[in-house]
Design an enzyme around this catalytic site. Structure first.
Site, PDB file in Angstrom:
ATOM      1  N   SER A  40      41.150  45.076  42.775  1.00  0.00           N
ATOM      2  CA  SER A  40      40.413  44.423  43.853  1.00  0.00           C
ATOM      3  C   SER A  40      40.842  42.988  44.144  1.00  0.00           C
ATOM      4  CB  SER A  40      38.908  44.443  43.578  1.00  0.00           C
ATOM      5  OG  SER A  40      38.588  43.576  42.516  1.00  0.00           O
ATOM      6  N   LYS A  78      35.954  38.314  41.391  1.00  0.00           N
ATOM      7  CA  LYS A  78      36.033  38.203  42.855  1.00  0.00           C
ATOM      8  C   LYS A  78      36.160  36.737  43.226  1.00  0.00           C
ATOM      9  CE  LYS A  78      34.899  42.613  43.364  1.00  0.00           C
ATOM     10  NZ  LYS A  78      35.934  43.565  43.320  1.00  0.00           N
TER      11      LYS A  78
END
Length: 175
Positions: A40, A78
């Protein structure tokens, strides 16, 4: 001679106990290593990269963080896009935070790989609630992030990524 051996043994034992205690305190409250899992955050971080996170840093826009996932029994890595109270607008792959436009240069290689006319990030607008953060992965096409599970609680943040130490040919802190 035996008394001297006991004295030296006790000296080494005390030193070892102090070293273990200091390591525990540093790891528990200041810094800790983390292994990146998944795709990700590509191309910034890849699966199995190893990073050090700081547990005492203040967060700013675009910081990379590790946090307890709200929908899984694991930690995610993230990028912080929105802080509490921010209004985030994504339109035609252009990010605006509180009306100010930002260039996300860390997405350039992902954008370059797209077919002509295709967007990397779908359009959206969101207001970040107080006490929460809006996070997104750099690999926008393959990232479970705030666009899916919503904003995260600030209390769920484990720490801010400070340094990548593995693989050795990529040591440092990528933008």
């Amino acid at each position: 001679m035996e008394a001297e051996s006991k004295k030296e043994f006790w000296s080494w034992g005390k030193s070892l106990i102090v070293a273990v205690l200091v390591a525990f305190i540093v790891r528990q409250f200041l810094f800790t290593p983390v292994i990146v899992s998944g795709e990700s955050m590509e191309p910034t971080y890849h699966d199995k990269n190893r990073v050090v996170i700081s547990k005492i840093s203040t967060l700013e826009h675009f910081d990379k963080i590790v946090f307890h996932a709200p929908n899984a029994d694991e930690d995610f890595i993230k990028r912080v896009i929105g802080l509490p109270g921010d209004t985030i607008v994504m339109e035609n792959d252009v990010l605006s935070i509180n009306g100010k436009t930002y260039k996300e240069t860390y997405l350039n290689s992902n954008k370059a790989a797209l077919p002509e006319g295709q967007k990397l990030t779908q359009d959206f607008e969101v207001k970040v609630p107080e006490g929460q953060l809006f996070v997104m992965g750099d690999n926008r096409a393959n990232s479970m992030d705030s666009r899916i599970f919503g904003s995260i609680e600030e209390d769920s943040v484990v720490g801010k990524v400070k340094f990548r130490f593995y693989p050795f040919d990529e040591i440092g802190n990528p933008k």
